[in-house]
Design an enzyme around this catalytic site. Structure first.
Site, PDB file in Angstrom:
ATOM      1  N   ASP A 126     -10.263   3.054   1.024  1.00 16.42           N
ATOM      2  CA  ASP A 126     -10.553   2.655   2.416  1.00 16.42           C
ATOM      3  C   ASP A 126     -11.144   3.854   3.159  1.00 16.42           C
ATOM      4  OD1 ASP A 126      -9.600   0.067   2.170  1.00 16.42           O
ATOM      5  OD2 ASP A 126      -7.555   0.601   2.785  1.00 16.42           O
ATOM      6  N   LYS A 177       0.800  -1.239   0.000  1.00 17.86           N
ATOM      7  CA  LYS A 177       0.000   0.000   0.000  1.00 17.86           C
ATOM      8  C   LYS A 177       0.831   1.288   0.000  1.00 17.86           C
ATOM      9  CE  LYS A 177      -4.377  -1.519   1.967  1.00 17.86           C
ATOM     10  NZ  LYS A 177      -5.412  -1.214   2.950  1.00 17.86           N
ATOM     11  N   THR A 209       0.905   1.189  22.026  1.00 15.86           N
ATOM     12  CA  THR A 209       2.246   1.769  21.970  1.00 15.86           C
ATOM     13  C   THR A 209       2.100   3.273  21.749  1.00 15.86           C
ATOM     14  OG1 THR A 209       3.006  -0.282  20.961  1.00 15.86           O
ATOM     15  CG2 THR A 209       4.508   1.607  20.834  1.00 15.86           C
TER      16      THR A 209
HETATM   17  P1  ATR Z   1      -3.475  -2.289  10.324  1.00 17.29           P
HETATM   18  O1  ATR Z   1      -2.768  -1.980   9.040  1.00 17.29           O
HETATM   19  O2  ATR Z   1      -4.650  -3.218  10.190  1.00 17.29           O
HETATM   20  O3  ATR Z   1      -3.845  -1.043  11.051  1.00 17.29           O
HETATM   21  P2  ATR Z   1      -1.173  -2.690  12.017  1.00 17.29           P
HETATM   22  O4  ATR Z   1      -0.447  -1.621  11.311  1.00 17.29           O
HETATM   23  O5  ATR Z   1      -0.463  -3.952  12.358  1.00 17.29           O
HETATM   24  O6  ATR Z   1      -2.453  -3.145  11.188  1.00 17.29           O
HETATM   25  O7  ATR Z   1      -1.812  -2.058  13.353  1.00 17.29           O
HETATM   26  C1  ATR Z   1      -2.459  -2.831  14.304  1.00 17.29           C
HETATM   27  C2  ATR Z   1      -2.849  -1.939  15.474  1.00 17.29           C
HETATM   28  O8  ATR Z   1      -3.533  -2.737  16.445  1.00 17.29           O
HETATM   29  C3  ATR Z   1      -1.661  -1.305  16.173  1.00 17.29           C
HETATM   30  O9  ATR Z   1      -2.023  -0.018  16.575  1.00 17.29           O
HETATM   31  C4  ATR Z   1      -1.456  -2.231  17.374  1.00 17.29           C
HETATM   32  O10 ATR Z   1      -0.904  -1.612  18.510  1.00 17.29           O
HETATM   33  P3  ATR Z   1       0.698  -1.457  18.706  1.00 17.29           P
HETATM   34  O11 ATR Z   1       1.085  -0.254  17.906  1.00 17.29           O
HETATM   35  O12 ATR Z   1       0.886  -1.277  20.154  1.00 17.29           O
HETATM   36  O13 ATR Z   1       1.304  -2.736  18.178  1.00 17.29           O
HETATM   37  C5  ATR Z   1      -2.870  -2.615  17.691  1.00 17.29           C
HETATM   38  N1  ATR Z   1      -2.925  -3.874  18.420  1.00 17.29           N
HETATM   39  C6  ATR Z   1      -2.546  -5.098  17.971  1.00 17.29           C
HETATM   40  N2  ATR Z   1      -2.738  -6.025  18.932  1.00 17.29           N
HETATM   41  C7  ATR Z   1      -3.244  -5.365  20.017  1.00 17.29           C
HETATM   42  C8  ATR Z   1      -3.637  -5.752  21.329  1.00 17.29           C
HETATM   43  N3  ATR Z   1      -3.560  -7.036  21.731  1.00 17.29           N
HETATM   44  N4  ATR Z   1      -4.099  -4.804  22.170  1.00 17.29           N
HETATM   45  C9  ATR Z   1      -4.168  -3.513  21.783  1.00 17.29           C
HETATM   46  N5  ATR Z   1      -3.807  -3.080  20.562  1.00 17.29           N
HETATM   47  C10 ATR Z   1      -3.354  -3.994  19.681  1.00 17.29           C
END
Ligand code: ATR
Length: 267
Positions: free
Chosen positions: A102, A66, A149
């Site tokens: 999107d 992307k 994070t």
């Molecule tokens: P996408 O492109 O679908 O947004 P991504 O870039 O992997 O996928 O982002 C996933 C998001 O979900 C991130 O913000 C992640 O938080 P971190 O930045 O802390 O990794 C969040 N996320 C994933 N697993 C999580 C969990 N168990 N609890 C809270 N947030 C979660």
């Protein structure tokens, strides 16, 4: 000659895009076909050359291409530039263009509801960027982001000039819309989880989950039980697809028939 369309991604898991677009082509009697093209990152440059030489009319783009696809295009819409990601390639006046439907898909179901004054986006990945861009496009004045994070929420907030709030304090806020972009609630290991406590939904808020499998996540079920309006990720998927189809063919699929088609495909 049959017009060619398809989706690139790697790994290319199950996708409902072929079902949607091939049905649309059939509805309008178009001689066109939409295929799934798994494509590793190293193959992207050669693939774009093929798009230019083999008369491929349109491409859906998903992870991991992307962002990286942007450097190969002739033009990128302001919307896609703001998100920093392209999910649709289309031709316009001989130029290969990039759009982010999107964002369009995220906003479309919200246009049917009363516009909330404030919104909170949970997560700070690629989907969260599309969500924040869409909510700003919708004209929501107060948009905030919370992420596990914190540094990622901060940098997203800075890019879009919105607020970042600490993940631990997210439920102290009472936004008019809560948009989950994390995988919490997704079918599989995350299905029992939710980013929001059942007893903390603000009165009258809209709960939006970009997850569509399951159709009703725990987050959406508990929001519905608390009296909130809910929007499933299927709506975003449907509308991003309708927007792609319109960019490629200048035709609008019947929304309700397409929704039923996707619901059947998911069942
Ligand atoms: P996408 O492109 O679908 O947004 P991504 O870039 O992997 O996928 O982002 C996933 C998001 O979900 C991130 O913000 C992640 O938080 P971190 O930045 O802390 O990794 C969040 N996320 C994933 N697993 C999580 C969990 N168990 N609890 C809270 N947030 C979660």
């Amino acid at each position: 000659m049959t017009a060619r369309y398809g989706i690139i991604g790697y790994p290319l898991g199950h996708t409902m895009s072929p079902v949607l677009h091939n049905w649309g082509f059939g509805q309008f009697g178009l001689d066109a076909r939409y295929e799934a093209w798994p494509l590793e990152p190293e193959g992207l440059s050669a693939f774009i050359e093929r798009v230019r030489t083999d008369d491929i009319r349109g491409v859906s783009v998903t992870i991991p291409h992307k962002r990286t696809v942007m450097e190969f295009l002739d033009r990128i819409t302001d919307r896609a530039k703001a998100v920093g990601a392209v999910n649709t390639l289309y031709w316009d006046g001989g130029e290969l263009c990039g759009e982010n439907t999107d964002v369009i898909g995220l906003v479309a179901p919200l246009r049917k509801l009363a516009r909330p004054a404030s919104a909170l986006v949970l997560g700070a990945g690629g989907a969260a960027r599309a969500a924040v861009a869409g909510l700003l496009e919708l004209g929501i004045g107060d948009v905030a982001v919370a992420n596990r994070t914190a540094s990622k929420a901060d940098s997203l907030a800075q890019d879009f000039n919105v607020r970042a709030i600490p993940w631990e304090n997210r439920m102290d806020h009472a936004p008019g819309l809560i948009c989950n972009t994390t995988p919490l609630g997704m079918a599989g290991a995350m299905e029992d989880r939710t980013p929001w406590d059942a007893d903390r939904f603000p009165a009258g808020c809209i709960a939006y989950d970009i997850v569509y499998n399951p159709l009703e996540t725990r987050f959406l079920r508990e929001a519905r039980e608390a009296g909130c309006a809910t929007v499933s990720g299927l709506e975003m998927f449907l509308h991003q697809g309708l927007a792609q189809f319109a960019l490629w063919t200048r035709l609008n699929m019947d929304e309700e028939c397409a929704r039923v088609l996707l619901l059947d495909a998911l069942a």
